[in-house]
Design a protein around this motif. Structure first.
Motif, PDB file in Angstrom:
ATOM      1  N   LYS A   1       0.878  -1.173   0.000  1.00 28.70           N
ATOM      2  CA  LYS A   1       0.000   0.000   0.000  1.00 28.70           C
ATOM      3  C   LYS A   1       0.909   1.215   0.000  1.00 28.70           C
ATOM      4  CE  LYS A   1      -4.313   1.563   2.085  1.00 28.70           C
ATOM      5  NZ  LYS A   1      -5.324   1.299   3.145  1.00 28.70           N
TER       6      LYS A   1
ATOM      7  N   SER B   1      -2.551   4.704  -3.248  1.00 28.86           N
ATOM      8  CA  SER B   1      -3.702   3.856  -2.918  1.00 28.86           C
ATOM      9  C   SER B   1      -4.932   4.719  -2.639  1.00 28.86           C
ATOM     10  CB  SER B   1      -3.386   2.989  -1.698  1.00 28.86           C
ATOM     11  OG  SER B   1      -2.262   2.165  -1.950  1.00 28.86           O
TER      12      SER B   1
ATOM     13  N   THR C   1      -4.428   4.150  -7.648  1.00 30.27           N
ATOM     14  CA  THR C   1      -4.469   2.692  -7.543  1.00 30.27           C
ATOM     15  C   THR C   1      -5.549   2.271  -6.549  1.00 30.27           C
ATOM     16  OG1 THR C   1      -2.771   2.634  -5.811  1.00 30.27           O
ATOM     17  CG2 THR C   1      -2.012   2.520  -8.105  1.00 30.27           C
ATOM     18  N   TYR C   2      -5.839   0.973  -6.536  1.00 26.19           N
ATOM     19  CA  TYR C   2      -6.892   0.441  -5.676  1.00 26.19           C
ATOM     20  C   TYR C   2      -6.651   0.817  -4.215  1.00 26.19           C
ATOM     21  CZ  TYR C   2      -9.773  -3.035  -3.278  1.00 26.19           C
ATOM     22  OH  TYR C   2     -10.678  -3.661  -2.452  1.00 26.19           O
TER      23      TYR C   2
ATOM     24  N   ARG D   1      -2.126  -3.294  -3.318  1.00 24.26           N
ATOM     25  CA  ARG D   1      -1.807  -4.175  -4.448  1.00 24.26           C
ATOM     26  C   ARG D   1      -0.891  -5.296  -3.979  1.00 24.26           C
ATOM     27  NH1 ARG D   1       0.615   0.007  -8.657  1.00 24.26           N
ATOM     28  NH2 ARG D   1       1.299   1.036  -6.745  1.00 24.26           N
TER      29      ARG D   1
ATOM     30  N   PRO E   1      -3.670  -5.135  -8.537  1.00 22.26           N
ATOM     31  CA  PRO E   1      -4.703  -5.158  -7.509  1.00 22.26           C
ATOM     32  C   PRO E   1      -5.244  -6.560  -7.285  1.00 22.26           C
ATOM     33  CG  PRO E   1      -5.591  -4.288  -9.547  1.00 22.26           C
ATOM     34  CD  PRO E   1      -4.122  -4.483  -9.774  1.00 22.26           C
TER      35      PRO E   1
ATOM     36  N   ALA F   1     -10.656  -5.881  -5.948  1.00 17.36           N
ATOM     37  CA  ALA F   1     -10.704  -4.577  -6.609  1.00 17.36           C
ATOM     38  C   ALA F   1     -11.695  -4.589  -7.771  1.00 17.36           C
ATOM     39  CB  ALA F   1      -9.319  -4.182  -7.114  1.00 17.36           C
TER      40      ALA F   1
ATOM     41  N   SER G   1      -5.734   1.738 -10.894  1.00 15.74           N
ATOM     42  CA  SER G   1      -7.115   1.384 -10.553  1.00 15.74           C
ATOM     43  C   SER G   1      -7.873   0.945 -11.775  1.00 15.74           C
ATOM     44  CB  SER G   1      -7.830   2.581  -9.927  1.00 15.74           C
ATOM     45  OG  SER G   1      -7.310   2.863  -8.654  1.00 15.74           O
TER      46      SER G   1
END
Length: 201
Positions: free
Chosen positions: A129, A133, A137-138, A142, A169, A173, A199
Motif C-alpha cells: 500500500k 492507494s 491505484t486500488y 496491491r 490489484p 478490486a 485502478s
C-alpha cells in the motif's frame, strides 16, 4: 464469482506460465510488456477472471503505467525480524494464516514485510500500500509477490527480485464478492509507487 474449481486451476497454471516467461526474459521492459499483455488476456477472457462476467464484454483491459526501472529492486530479505502472525479471510481459500518471515528495505521508499502463507504448500506473499492507494491505484492496496498463485519474480533470500512495476490489484478490486488479504502497517509505504497496474477504469 461463478468460476469452477477447474477454471481456477487453469487460471493459476496460466499465471504461473506467464511469470515463468517473465523470469526467463533478460530485457526487463520486454518482460513487463509480456506480463501486461498476458494479464490483459486473462482478465478479459478467462472464465476465472475477477472481472464480473457481465462486464467483460465492455472491459478495456487493465490500465498499467509505463515501465520504470527505478522501481525494480534486487534486495536481501532481513530474516532476523521478530515473528508475527495474521489470519486473513479469503473468498476461495477460507481463513489463510500469514506468518512474517522477513522484511525488505527498498532504497528511497522504505520497508515491506515478507509473509509466508502458512497453508499446504506455502508461499511468499508481499502486498503493498502506498501514497497512490485510493487515488491512482486500488484503495485496498496491491500485490507484488504471491507465489502460491504463481506471482513470482525470482531471486533468493539474499537477492530477491521485487519489481514494483508488476504490482497488481487483488481480485476484490474488481468484484466485491471476493475477500482478499490486504496490506497491513508493515506493508505500507508513505511515498508513492506510481508504476504497476492502476485502478480499474
Amino acid at each position: 464469482m461463478t468460476e469452477s474449481r477447474w477454471d481456477v486451476l487453469d487460471w493459476r497454471r496460466q499465471v504461473a506460465d506467464l511469470y515463468r516467461a517473465v523470469r526467463a526474459e533478460q530485457d526487463v521492459a520486454e518482460a513487463h510488456r509480456r506480463w501486461v499483455a498476458g494479464r490483459e488476456r486473462l482478465l478479459r477472457t478467462h472464465p476465472a477472471s475477477p472481472v464480473p462476467v457481465g462486464e467483460r464484454a465492455s472491459y478495456d483491459g487493465p490500465r498499467v503505467a509505463p515501465y520504470d526501472e527505478a522501481f525494480r529492486f534486487v534486495v536481501p530479505v532481513d530474516r532476523s525480524v521478530p515473528p508475527q502472525r495474521r489470519e486473513a479471510r479469503t473468498a476461495t481459500d477460507g481463513v489463510v494464516p500469514l506468518e512474517r518471515v522477513g522484511r525488505l528495505e527498498l532504497p528511497g521508499l522504505g520497508g515491506l514485510d515478507v509473509w509466508w502463507v502458512a497453508v499446504y504448500g506455502g508461499g511468499i506473499f508481499v502486498p503493498l500500500k502506498d501514497a497512490t492507494s485510493g487515488r491512482q491505484t486500488y484503495g485496498g492496496g496491491r500485490y507484488v509477490l504471491d507465489t502460491v498463485k504463481g506471482a513470482d519474480l525470482g531471486g533468493t533470500p539474499d537477492a530477491l527480485v521485487v519489481d514494483l512495476n508488476f504490482a497488481y490489484p487483488p481480485s476484490c478490486a474488481y468484484d466485491e464478492a471476493w475477500a482478499c488479504p490486504l496490506p497491513g502497517p508493515g506493508n505500507t509505504l508513505t511515498g508513492a509507487v506510481p508504476v504497476g497496474e492502476l485502478s480499474p477504469a
